[in-house]
Design a protein around this motif. Structure first.
Motif, short mmCIF file in Angstrom:
data_model
loop_
_atom_site.label_atom_id
_atom_site.label_comp_id
_atom_site.label_asym_id
_atom_site.label_seq_id
_atom_site.Cartn_x
_atom_site.Cartn_y
_atom_site.Cartn_z
N LEU A 158 -9.01 -2.41 6.00
CA LEU A 158 -9.37 -2.29 4.59
C LEU A 158 -10.75 -1.66 4.42
O LEU A 158 -10.95 -0.80 3.55
CB LEU A 158 -9.33 -3.67 3.92
CG LEU A 158 -7.96 -4.28 3.66
CD1 LEU A 158 -8.09 -5.69 3.13
CD2 LEU A 158 -7.15 -3.42 2.69
N LEU A 159 -11.70 -2.07 5.25
CA LEU A 159 -13.03 -1.48 5.16
C LEU A 159 -13.03 -0.01 5.58
O LEU A 159 -13.73 0.81 4.97
CB LEU A 159 -14.01 -2.28 6.04
CG LEU A 159 -14.42 -3.64 5.48
CD1 LEU A 159 -15.11 -4.47 6.55
CD2 LEU A 159 -15.33 -3.48 4.27
N LEU A 161 -10.51 2.09 5.23
CA LEU A 161 -9.92 2.82 4.11
C LEU A 161 -10.91 2.93 2.95
O LEU A 161 -11.01 3.97 2.29
CB LEU A 161 -8.63 2.13 3.65
CG LEU A 161 -7.44 2.21 4.59
CD1 LEU A 161 -6.29 1.36 4.04
CD2 LEU A 161 -6.99 3.65 4.78
N ALA A 162 -11.63 1.84 2.69
CA ALA A 162 -12.62 1.85 1.60
C ALA A 162 -13.67 2.91 1.85
O ALA A 162 -14.08 3.63 0.93
CB ALA A 162 -13.26 0.48 1.47
N ALA A 163 -14.14 3.02 3.08
CA ALA A 163 -15.17 4.00 3.40
C ALA A 163 -14.66 5.42 3.24
O ALA A 163 -15.38 6.32 2.81
CB ALA A 163 -15.66 3.78 4.83
N GLN A 164 -13.39 5.64 3.56
CA GLN A 164 -12.84 6.98 3.46
C GLN A 164 -12.53 7.37 2.01
O GLN A 164 -12.70 8.52 1.61
CB GLN A 164 -11.57 7.07 4.30
CG GLN A 164 -11.81 6.93 5.79
CD GLN A 164 -10.54 6.81 6.59
OE1 GLN A 164 -9.65 7.67 6.50
NE2 GLN A 164 -10.42 5.76 7.37
N GLU A 165 -12.06 6.40 1.22
CA GLU A 165 -11.66 6.72 -0.15
C GLU A 165 -12.85 6.71 -1.11
O GLU A 165 -12.88 7.49 -2.06
CB GLU A 165 -10.60 5.72 -0.63
CG GLU A 165 -9.30 5.83 0.18
CD GLU A 165 -8.22 4.93 -0.37
OE1 GLU A 165 -8.37 4.46 -1.52
OE2 GLU A 165 -7.23 4.70 0.34
N ARG A 179 -6.29 2.16 -2.04
CA ARG A 179 -4.91 2.49 -2.35
C ARG A 179 -4.05 2.31 -1.10
O ARG A 179 -3.94 3.19 -0.26
CB ARG A 179 -4.80 3.92 -2.86
CG ARG A 179 -5.43 4.13 -4.24
CD ARG A 179 -4.52 3.63 -5.34
NE ARG A 179 -5.16 3.65 -6.65
CZ ARG A 179 -4.55 3.30 -7.77
NH1 ARG A 179 -3.30 2.88 -7.73
NH2 ARG A 179 -5.20 3.32 -8.92
N VAL A 180 -3.43 1.14 -0.96
CA VAL A 180 -2.57 0.88 0.19
C VAL A 180 -1.60 -0.23 -0.20
O VAL A 180 -1.96 -1.17 -0.89
CB VAL A 180 -3.41 0.48 1.42
CG1 VAL A 180 -4.14 -0.83 1.21
CG2 VAL A 180 -2.55 0.41 2.67
N SER A 181 -0.36 -0.10 0.25
CA SER A 181 0.63 -1.15 0.00
C SER A 181 0.59 -2.16 1.14
O SER A 181 0.04 -1.90 2.21
CB SER A 181 2.04 -0.54 -0.10
OG SER A 181 2.47 -0.06 1.16
N GLN A 182 1.18 -3.31 0.91
CA GLN A 182 1.21 -4.34 1.95
C GLN A 182 2.00 -3.86 3.16
O GLN A 182 1.64 -4.15 4.31
CB GLN A 182 1.79 -5.63 1.38
CG GLN A 182 0.90 -6.26 0.32
CD GLN A 182 1.56 -7.43 -0.38
OE1 GLN A 182 2.76 -7.67 -0.23
NE2 GLN A 182 0.78 -8.15 -1.18
N ARG A 183 3.08 -3.12 2.94
CA ARG A 183 3.88 -2.60 4.05
C ARG A 183 3.08 -1.58 4.86
O ARG A 183 3.09 -1.60 6.11
CB ARG A 183 5.17 -1.97 3.53
CG ARG A 183 6.12 -1.51 4.64
CD ARG A 183 7.46 -1.08 4.06
NE ARG A 183 8.09 -2.16 3.32
CZ ARG A 183 8.76 -3.17 3.89
NH1 ARG A 183 8.86 -3.22 5.21
NH2 ARG A 183 9.32 -4.10 3.15
N HIS A 212 -3.16 -6.01 -5.99
CA HIS A 212 -2.34 -5.40 -7.03
C HIS A 212 -1.12 -4.79 -6.36
O HIS A 212 -1.10 -4.62 -5.13
CB HIS A 212 -3.13 -4.30 -7.76
CG HIS A 212 -4.41 -4.80 -8.38
ND1 HIS A 212 -4.47 -5.29 -9.66
CD2 HIS A 212 -5.67 -4.87 -7.88
CE1 HIS A 212 -5.72 -5.65 -9.94
NE2 HIS A 212 -6.46 -5.41 -8.87
N PRO A 213 -0.08 -4.45 -7.12
CA PRO A 213 1.13 -3.89 -6.50
C PRO A 213 0.87 -2.62 -5.69
O PRO A 213 1.51 -2.41 -4.66
CB PRO A 213 2.03 -3.60 -7.70
CG PRO A 213 1.59 -4.58 -8.75
CD PRO A 213 0.10 -4.70 -8.56
N ASP A 214 -0.07 -1.77 -6.12
CA ASP A 214 -0.26 -0.48 -5.44
C ASP A 214 -1.65 -0.31 -4.83
O ASP A 214 -1.95 0.72 -4.26
CB ASP A 214 0.01 0.67 -6.41
CG ASP A 214 -0.94 0.66 -7.60
OD1 ASP A 214 -1.59 -0.38 -7.83
OD2 ASP A 214 -1.04 1.70 -8.28
#
Length: 239
Positions: A158-159, A161-165, A179-183, A212-214
């Motif tokens: 998660l971190l 992805l956060a840094a990249q987005e 922005r990532v789904s649980q799957r 959130h869902p998405d």
């Protein structure tokens, strides 16, 4: 010296230095604000630097040929970055450095620090302790990458992805949207969705994230970085 810098120094490898030695190191030093997502150093740069994290969260990361990144170190208040660059022959950045959320860094002057270390054994000793800590942390990183728990892998991903987005709100308590789904998250950390759902629920109950869902909102990136490093996070009010 403002209170933030004073607190960061107290949390760093320089904490035991007497005040005159610290003041000497601060000659020509400057505090630089770094926006979330900003890359301050890139792999391959021949840049001598020594920086102290005053506040915020910074990561040190490597990049694969396909563009994926892997964080090898998260740096919070009190972390020193770049000590090896002052002494390594033919130094080039082996990794990049990026702010995960808005951060302040104290940029120390390499020439000033090197001269102080050459003339004051106490400064040299502090830097030797810092370098020893970095060696041990990177050795632990090797085993950690292979043997960490799902909870730690989820927090780290998660971190990353956060840094990249770099979708972060402004304010005293930054909220970073991922922005990532649980799957997708389950596939990325090598487990099944049901396990990720339990991990996310625990982090949500601790007040660290909101799902959130998405997408997922990281409410407290600093505490999430402690999760990925194996530090427990006490549960708080559910969100």
């Amino acid at each position: 010296m403002d209170d933030g810098v004073r607190a960061a120094l107290a949390a760093s490898s320089l904490a035991r230095l007497p005040a005159p030695a610290v003041q000497r190191l601060l000659v020509r030093a400057r505090v630089v604000r770094t926006a979330a997502g900003s890359v301050t150093h890139r792999e391959g740069e021949a840049t001598e630097h020594l920086e102290l994290v005053v506040d915020g969260l910074v990561r040190v990361f490597v990049t694969a040929p396909d563009g994926r990144t892997l964080t090898v170190r998260y740096c919070r208040r009190g972390a020193l970055i770049g000590a090896v660059s002052l002494y390594a022959t033919g130094f080039r950045m082996p990794a990049g450095i990026q702010a995960v959320v808005d951060a302040r860094l104290l940029h120390l002057c390499p020439d000033v620090v090197r001269r102080a270390a050459a003339e004051d054994p106490r400064v040299a000793d502090a830097l030797l302790h810092e370098l020893a800590d970095r060696v041990l942390s990177f050795v632990h990183e090797i085993t950690g990458s292979a043997f960490t728990s799902v909870r730690q892998r989820v927090a780290r991903h998660l971190l990353d992805l956060a840094a990249q987005e770099s979708r972060a709100t402004r304010g005293a308590q930054p909220v970073v949207e991922v922005r990532v789904s649980q799957r997708q998250l389950a596939e990325s950390v090598g487990t099944v969705r049901e396990v990720v759902v339990r991990v996310l629920r625990d982090l949500r109950d601790a007040g660290v994230i909101h799902t959130h869902p998405d997408h997922i909102d990281i409410l407290d990136p600093i505490r999430l970085s402690q999760v990925q490093g194996g530090t427990s996070v006490a549960a708080g009010a559910p969100r």
